[in-house]
Design an enzyme around this catalytic site. Structure first.
Site, PDB file in Angstrom:
ATOM      1  CG  ASP A  94      -1.873   1.131   1.251  1.00 35.89           C
ATOM      2  OD1 ASP A  94      -2.829   1.083   0.471  1.00 35.89           O
ATOM      3  OD2 ASP A  94      -1.664   2.074   2.049  1.00 35.89           O
ATOM      4  CG  ASN A 111      -5.072  10.744  -5.908  1.00 38.46           C
ATOM      5  OD1 ASN A 111      -4.494  10.877  -6.969  1.00 38.46           O
ATOM      6  ND2 ASN A 111      -5.585   9.597  -5.515  1.00 38.46           N
ATOM      7  CG  HIS A 171      -8.234  11.917  -8.576  1.00 34.21           C
ATOM      8  ND1 HIS A 171      -8.099  10.879  -7.694  1.00 34.21           N
ATOM      9  CD2 HIS A 171      -9.077  12.797  -7.994  1.00 34.21           C
ATOM     10  CE1 HIS A 171      -8.833  11.095  -6.626  1.00 34.21           C
ATOM     11  NE2 HIS A 171      -9.442  12.277  -6.783  1.00 34.21           N
ATOM     12  CG  ASP A 189      -5.076   8.155 -12.487  1.00 31.29           C
ATOM     13  OD1 ASP A 189      -5.268   7.664 -11.352  1.00 31.29           O
ATOM     14  OD2 ASP A 189      -6.002   8.486 -13.258  1.00 31.29           O
ATOM     15  CG  ASP A 221      -2.943   3.702  -2.100  1.00 31.24           C
ATOM     16  OD1 ASP A 221      -3.975   3.079  -1.777  1.00 31.24           O
ATOM     17  OD2 ASP A 221      -2.273   4.353  -1.271  1.00 31.24           O
TER      18      ASP A 221
END
Length: 187
Positions: free
Chosen positions: A101, A109, A114, A118, A144
């Site tokens: 994680d 973000n 975002h 990404d 994530d």
């Protein structure tokens, strides 16, 4: 009369072959088969059938991709991961699950949007792909969150692999003129 009977027999034979082809397509067999060329209409129907089967095959492949791949990273998704995990359990051989994680990813973000998030995920995926071996499945199971399914787990070799994973994932990720620092929690 004999000539007409022969023509009718040829027509029924061609229709029968075309009908058999329809039945095979209905059963999922999309292989092309040659249809007699004696009747132009049947030849034309066969060409349309070829086009239709190609379209069905392409849509099936697209649906399979959508059902089993993560759109952003092209990694296996949660559904495919759980299918592979179930197979590993049923094989009754040693395996390991490694969850990864990204730390503070929400902050990327929230701060950069975002789109940048990404891009970071794509770069992290590229790093993780470099560690993937033939007996390892890497999947993205959530925002994530990544998971490795390591088949044929051997503790000594596995620990070395995990240490390499920790080194590989931490570090800078440069996207255009921005630099992000990646760290991950691994368990």
């Amino acid at each position: 009369i004999a000539f007409s009977c022969r023509k009718i027999d040829n027509a029924f034979e061609s229709l029968s072959k075309l009908n058999n082809r329809f039945m095979k397509i209905a059963e999922g067999d999309f292989e092309k088969q040659k249809v007699p060329e004696k009747f132009a209409e049947l030849k034309e129907m066969s060409a349309y059938l070829d086009h239709m089967t190609d379209s069905i095959r392409e849509r099936d492949n697209q649906l399979h991709q959508l059902a089993h791949k993560d759109i952003l990273t092209d990694l296996p998704n949660r559904a495919l991961f759980f299918k592979c995990l179930q197979e590993a359990v049923l094989d009754n051989e040693p395996f390991a699950l490694i969850f990864l994680d990204l730390d503070n990813f929400k902050m990327i973000n929230d701060t950069y949007g975002h789109y940048r998030g990404d891009q970071v995920l794509i770069k992290v995926t590229e790093k993780l792909q470099e560690l993937k071996e033939k007996n390892v499945l890497l999947a993205r199971i959530g925002g994530d969150e990544f998971v490795f399914l390591v088949r044929d787990w051997q503790p000594e070799r596995g620990i070395a692999w995990l240490n390499n994973l920790c080194e590989k994932i931490s570090g800078d990720i440069q996207i255009e003129n921005l630099v992000f620092f990646a760290e991950a929690s691994i368990g």
